[in-house]
Design an enzyme around this catalytic site. Structure first.
Site, PDB file in Angstrom:
ATOM      1  N   GLU A 153      -3.253  18.468 -10.764  1.00 11.80           N
ATOM      2  CA  GLU A 153      -3.818  18.843 -12.054  1.00 11.80           C
ATOM      3  C   GLU A 153      -5.290  19.227 -11.915  1.00 11.80           C
ATOM      4  OE1 GLU A 153      -1.714  17.240 -15.791  1.00 11.80           O
ATOM      5  OE2 GLU A 153      -3.536  16.085 -15.616  1.00 11.80           O
ATOM      6  N   ARG A 201       0.809  -1.234   0.000  1.00  7.67           N
ATOM      7  CA  ARG A 201       0.000   0.000   0.000  1.00  7.67           C
ATOM      8  C   ARG A 201       0.836   1.275   0.000  1.00  7.67           C
ATOM      9  NH1 ARG A 201      -3.009  -3.114   3.479  1.00  7.67           N
ATOM     10  NH2 ARG A 201      -4.807  -4.012   2.413  1.00  7.67           N
ATOM     11  N   ASN A 243       1.593  20.895 -20.984  1.00 13.30           N
ATOM     12  CA  ASN A 243       1.236  20.152 -22.200  1.00 13.30           C
ATOM     13  C   ASN A 243       1.416  20.952 -23.477  1.00 13.30           C
ATOM     14  OD1 ASN A 243       0.512  17.738 -20.909  1.00 13.30           O
ATOM     15  ND2 ASN A 243      -1.425  18.656 -20.289  1.00 13.30           N
ATOM     16  N   LYS A 247       3.750  11.979 -10.740  1.00 16.34           N
ATOM     17  CA  LYS A 247       2.900  11.114 -11.566  1.00 16.34           C
ATOM     18  C   LYS A 247       3.651   9.817 -11.816  1.00 16.34           C
ATOM     19  CE  LYS A 247       0.259  14.459 -14.265  1.00 16.34           C
ATOM     20  NZ  LYS A 247      -0.004  14.916 -15.642  1.00 16.34           N
ATOM     21  N   HIS A 259       1.869  19.252 -26.824  1.00 16.63           N
ATOM     22  CA  HIS A 259       1.623  17.829 -26.627  1.00 16.63           C
ATOM     23  C   HIS A 259       0.340  17.325 -27.289  1.00 16.63           C
ATOM     24  CE1 HIS A 259       5.059  17.958 -24.020  1.00 16.63           C
ATOM     25  NE2 HIS A 259       4.943  16.686 -23.705  1.00 16.63           N
ATOM     26  N   HIS A 286       9.279  11.171 -28.950  1.00 18.06           N
ATOM     27  CA  HIS A 286       8.393  12.095 -28.240  1.00 18.06           C
ATOM     28  C   HIS A 286       8.889  13.541 -28.363  1.00 18.06           C
ATOM     29  CE1 HIS A 286       5.578  13.554 -25.280  1.00 18.06           C
ATOM     30  NE2 HIS A 286       6.568  14.023 -24.545  1.00 18.06           N
ATOM     31  N   LYS A 320       9.316  23.443 -13.333  1.00 17.92           N
ATOM     32  CA  LYS A 320       8.356  22.343 -13.156  1.00 17.92           C
ATOM     33  C   LYS A 320       7.905  22.270 -11.699  1.00 17.92           C
ATOM     34  CE  LYS A 320       6.548  17.994 -13.924  1.00 17.92           C
ATOM     35  NZ  LYS A 320       6.534  16.705 -14.570  1.00 17.92           N
ATOM     36  N   GLU A 349      11.534  19.340 -23.992  1.00 18.22           N
ATOM     37  CA  GLU A 349      10.800  19.725 -22.776  1.00 18.22           C
ATOM     38  C   GLU A 349      11.463  20.943 -22.121  1.00 18.22           C
ATOM     39  OE1 GLU A 349       8.038  18.096 -22.401  1.00 18.22           O
ATOM     40  OE2 GLU A 349       8.378  16.104 -23.299  1.00 18.22           O
ATOM     41  N   HIS A 381       1.092  14.470 -29.658  1.00 16.15           N
ATOM     42  CA  HIS A 381       0.578  13.101 -29.544  1.00 16.15           C
ATOM     43  C   HIS A 381      -0.045  12.650 -30.860  1.00 16.15           C
ATOM     44  CE1 HIS A 381       0.324  13.637 -24.917  1.00 16.15           C
ATOM     45  NE2 HIS A 381       1.466  13.085 -25.273  1.00 16.15           N
ATOM     46  N   ARG A 437      -1.142  23.238 -14.159  1.00 12.46           N
ATOM     47  CA  ARG A 437      -0.272  22.135 -14.552  1.00 12.46           C
ATOM     48  C   ARG A 437      -0.473  21.754 -16.022  1.00 12.46           C
ATOM     49  NH1 ARG A 437       1.571  17.160 -10.641  1.00 12.46           N
ATOM     50  NH2 ARG A 437       2.762  16.119 -12.236  1.00 12.46           N
TER      51      ARG A 437
HETATM   52  N1  LIG Z   1       5.643  10.987 -14.882  1.00 14.63           N
HETATM   53  C1  LIG Z   1       5.735  12.046 -15.656  1.00 14.63           C
HETATM   54  O1  LIG Z   1       5.372  13.152 -15.256  1.00 14.63           O
HETATM   55  C2  LIG Z   1       6.285  11.897 -17.036  1.00 14.63           C
HETATM   56  C3  LIG Z   1       6.595  13.034 -17.798  1.00 14.63           C
HETATM   57  C4  LIG Z   1       7.165  12.875 -19.054  1.00 14.63           C
HETATM   58  C5  LIG Z   1       7.419  11.597 -19.536  1.00 14.63           C
HETATM   59  N2  LIG Z   1       7.104  10.497 -18.775  1.00 14.63           N
HETATM   60  C6  LIG Z   1       7.394   9.130 -19.258  1.00 14.63           C
HETATM   61  O2  LIG Z   1       8.794   8.993 -19.393  1.00 14.63           O
HETATM   62  C7  LIG Z   1       9.064   7.952 -20.336  1.00 14.63           C
HETATM   63  C8  LIG Z   1      10.178   8.400 -21.244  1.00 14.63           C
HETATM   64  O3  LIG Z   1      11.333   8.632 -20.471  1.00 14.63           O
HETATM   65  P1  LIG Z   1      12.797   8.489 -21.098  1.00 14.63           P
HETATM   66  O4  LIG Z   1      12.834   9.205 -22.380  1.00 14.63           O
HETATM   67  O5  LIG Z   1      13.764   8.835 -20.048  1.00 14.63           O
HETATM   68  O6  LIG Z   1      12.807   6.923 -21.473  1.00 14.63           O
HETATM   69  P2  LIG Z   1      13.610   5.661 -20.874  1.00 14.63           P
HETATM   70  O7  LIG Z   1      13.462   5.563 -19.416  1.00 14.63           O
HETATM   71  O8  LIG Z   1      13.170   4.497 -21.675  1.00 14.63           O
HETATM   72  O9  LIG Z   1      15.103   6.009 -21.217  1.00 14.63           O
HETATM   73  C9  LIG Z   1      15.485   6.075 -22.558  1.00 14.63           C
HETATM   74  C10 LIG Z   1      16.622   5.107 -22.881  1.00 14.63           C
HETATM   75  O10 LIG Z   1      17.835   5.653 -22.380  1.00 14.63           O
HETATM   76  C11 LIG Z   1      18.503   4.737 -21.539  1.00 14.63           C
HETATM   77  N3  LIG Z   1      19.204   5.523 -20.540  1.00 14.63           N
HETATM   78  C12 LIG Z   1      18.658   6.281 -19.553  1.00 14.63           C
HETATM   79  N4  LIG Z   1      19.600   6.955 -18.909  1.00 14.63           N
HETATM   80  C13 LIG Z   1      20.783   6.636 -19.488  1.00 14.63           C
HETATM   81  C14 LIG Z   1      22.133   7.033 -19.279  1.00 14.63           C
HETATM   82  N5  LIG Z   1      22.449   7.941 -18.354  1.00 14.63           N
HETATM   83  N6  LIG Z   1      23.081   6.493 -20.071  1.00 14.63           N
HETATM   84  C15 LIG Z   1      22.749   5.604 -21.052  1.00 14.63           C
HETATM   85  N7  LIG Z   1      21.498   5.205 -21.309  1.00 14.63           N
HETATM   86  C16 LIG Z   1      20.531   5.719 -20.532  1.00 14.63           C
HETATM   87  C17 LIG Z   1      17.439   3.802 -21.031  1.00 14.63           C
HETATM   88  O11 LIG Z   1      17.966   2.551 -20.687  1.00 14.63           O
HETATM   89  C18 LIG Z   1      16.490   3.739 -22.223  1.00 14.63           C
HETATM   90  O12 LIG Z   1      16.928   2.772 -23.127  1.00 14.63           O
HETATM   91  C19 LIG Z   1       7.756   7.682 -21.055  1.00 14.63           C
HETATM   92  O13 LIG Z   1       7.230   6.443 -20.618  1.00 14.63           O
HETATM   93  C20 LIG Z   1       6.850   8.817 -20.616  1.00 14.63           C
HETATM   94  O14 LIG Z   1       5.481   8.437 -20.564  1.00 14.63           O
HETATM   95  C21 LIG Z   1       6.550  10.642 -17.545  1.00 14.63           C
HETATM   96 ZN   LIG Z   2       6.459  15.439 -22.950  1.00 15.50          ZN
END
Ligand SMILES: NC(=O)c1ccc[n+]([C@@H]2O[C@H](COP(=O)([O-])OP(=O)(O)OC[C@H]3O[C@@H](n4cnc5c(N)ncnc54)[C@H](O)[C@@H]3O)[C@@H](O)[C@H]2O)c1
Ligand SMILES: [Zn+2]
Length: 362
Positions: A237, A121, A246, A143, A249, A265, A227, A185, A253, A242
């Site tokens: 939100e 939990r 977007n 999030k 976005h 993205h 942020k 971003e 999307h 917040r």
């Molecule tokens: N929670 C939120 O508010 C929020 C906001 C924006 C995006 N997201 C989410 O984030 C995700 C995308 O994040 P991302 O782009 O970081 O993707 P990811 O976590 O898949 O990382 C991208 C790639 O880079 C690699 N990697 C990460 N750090 C590294 C490093 N220092 N050296 C070498 N390789 C490295 C990872 O292994 C992966 O293959 C999506 O699922 C999206 O929905 C969430």
């Molecule tokens: Zn984004």
């Protein structure tokens, strides 16, 4: 090191940004949590690069730390993978007084954060972002979640981290295209909230691309400040502030979907921000000079500012189904001037069509 406080009413926390922070993690974690056991959760790629460094640093500081890994990639953001991690945490002896560290990109932060929100939990967790996107966007804000077949992030929880440790040294191993994704971003933060920050990115663009540590630290800290302030104003939100995050976005999307997710993205968001500028201009909200300045920066960074000629009706259909829509009407975040944006309801679909047309590469 710079520290950015996120002053949330019930779960205030700090974001630390600097070099070598993974090596100092024990002391920083101990300042906010005294867990029985800590699981460092990382994807296999990041675990191979930094997993042992962090686990050993925590262990050397007296914590009982284990490393738990999962396959890298968006496909791991699934309930089935969350369950595998829940079982692994239990097998590793974590209990209610334990904590988790999400070490990695946004996938790890979202997945491991969701696991922390739901294991027994809910146990506290620390975000240790290693991608630029995770540092400037996903690691703060609380999030967490996983995807369903029908769409991204459809199951999740708000679960604020107890601490964010953004060690910018980890960016040295980040693939180039992942760096660019995060930069979209970064630019967005400047456009919606802070002209001076946008100028910092303009001035530092080459240094950022050359991974100059001081510039990277300044940019990450600046984005975290923006942020953090937006999240503090509108933690769940509700007030709409917040939603400004977007920008680009809704269009983005639709572009991602039209490309069959071949677009990254960040690329889609870059094109989406230009489309939002065109729409704002059609509606008399902003001037062409803003779009031209934004496009010039995106181009220098290596992000696209025109979109392929996707079918406008397909794009509109995707946008009509966007979960951010209210009562069947299109809602967009549109820029007004550098550093200000607002959420606008748009009933004139022809203006949206025109914005899409103007964003297509000649
Ligand atoms: N929670 C939120 O508010 C929020 C906001 C924006 C995006 N997201 C989410 O984030 C995700 C995308 O994040 P991302 O782009 O970081 O993707 P990811 O976590 O898949 O990382 C991208 C790639 O880079 C690699 N990697 C990460 N750090 C590294 C490093 N220092 N050296 C070498 N390789 C490295 C990872 O292994 C992966 O293959 C999506 O699922 C999206 O929905 C969430
Ligand atoms: Zn984004």
């Amino acid at each position: 090191m710079q520290t950015i406080p996120v002053p949330l009413a019930r779960h205030a926390y700090d974001i630390h940004v600097g070099r070598g922070l993974l090596g100092e993690a024990a002391e920083r974690v101990r300042a906010v949590l005294q867990p029985h056991r800590i699981a460092v959760v990382a994807d296999e790629t990041v675990a191979g690069l930094y997993g042992e460094t962090l686990r050993e640093a925590l262990a050397a500081g007296g914590a009982d730390a284990v490393l738990v890994t999962f396959p890298a990639g968006e496909a791991s953001k699934r309930l089935a993978q969350a369950e595998v991690l829940h079982e692994a945490l239990l097998a590793e002896g974590l209990d209610r007084k334990s904590a988790l560290v999400a070490l990695g990109g946004g996938v790890t932060g979202d997945l491991a954060g969701f696991v922390a929100a739901t294991f027994l939990r809910g146990i506290p967790f620390v975000q240790a972002p290693t991608s630029l996107l995770a540092m400037v966007d996903s690691s703060s804000g609380g999030k967490t979640g996983v995807n369903l077949r029908a769409g991204k992030n459809l199951v999740g929880a708000f679960h604020q981290p107890a601490l964010v440790l953004a060690d910018i040294d980890t960016l040295r191993t980040l693939p180039r295209e992942e760096l660019l994704s995060g930069l979209a971003e970064v630019v967005k933060h400047g456009v919606i909230r802070d002209a001076a920050y946008f100028e910092l990115v303009e001035t530092g663009a080459e240094a950022i691309l050359a991974l100059d540590p001081e510039t990277l630290a300044a940019v990450v800290a600046g984005s975290c400040r923006i942020k953090g302030a937006v999240v503090a104003e509108d933690e769940r939100e509700e007030s709409g502030v917040r939603a400004l995050l977007n920008l680009g976005h809704t269009f983005g999307h639709a572009y991602e979907a039209a490309s069959g997710y071949a677009l990254r993205h960040g690329e889609a968001v870059a094109m989406g921000m230009i489309a939002a500028c065109h729409l704002a201009e059609r509606l008399g909200l902003s001037e062409a000079a803003l779009r031209e300045r934004l496009a010039a920066l995106l181009r220098r960074i290596g992000l696209p500012c025109t979109a392929p000629a996707y079918d406008a009706e397909d794009l509109l259909a995707t946008m009509r189904g966007d979960k951010k829509r209210e009562r069947g009407r299109h809602r967009f975040v549109l820029p007004r001037s550098l550093g200000t944006a607002e959420v606008v309801t748009v009933d004139d679909e022809d203006a949206v069509r025109e914005a899409l047309r103007l964003t297509i590469s000649e």
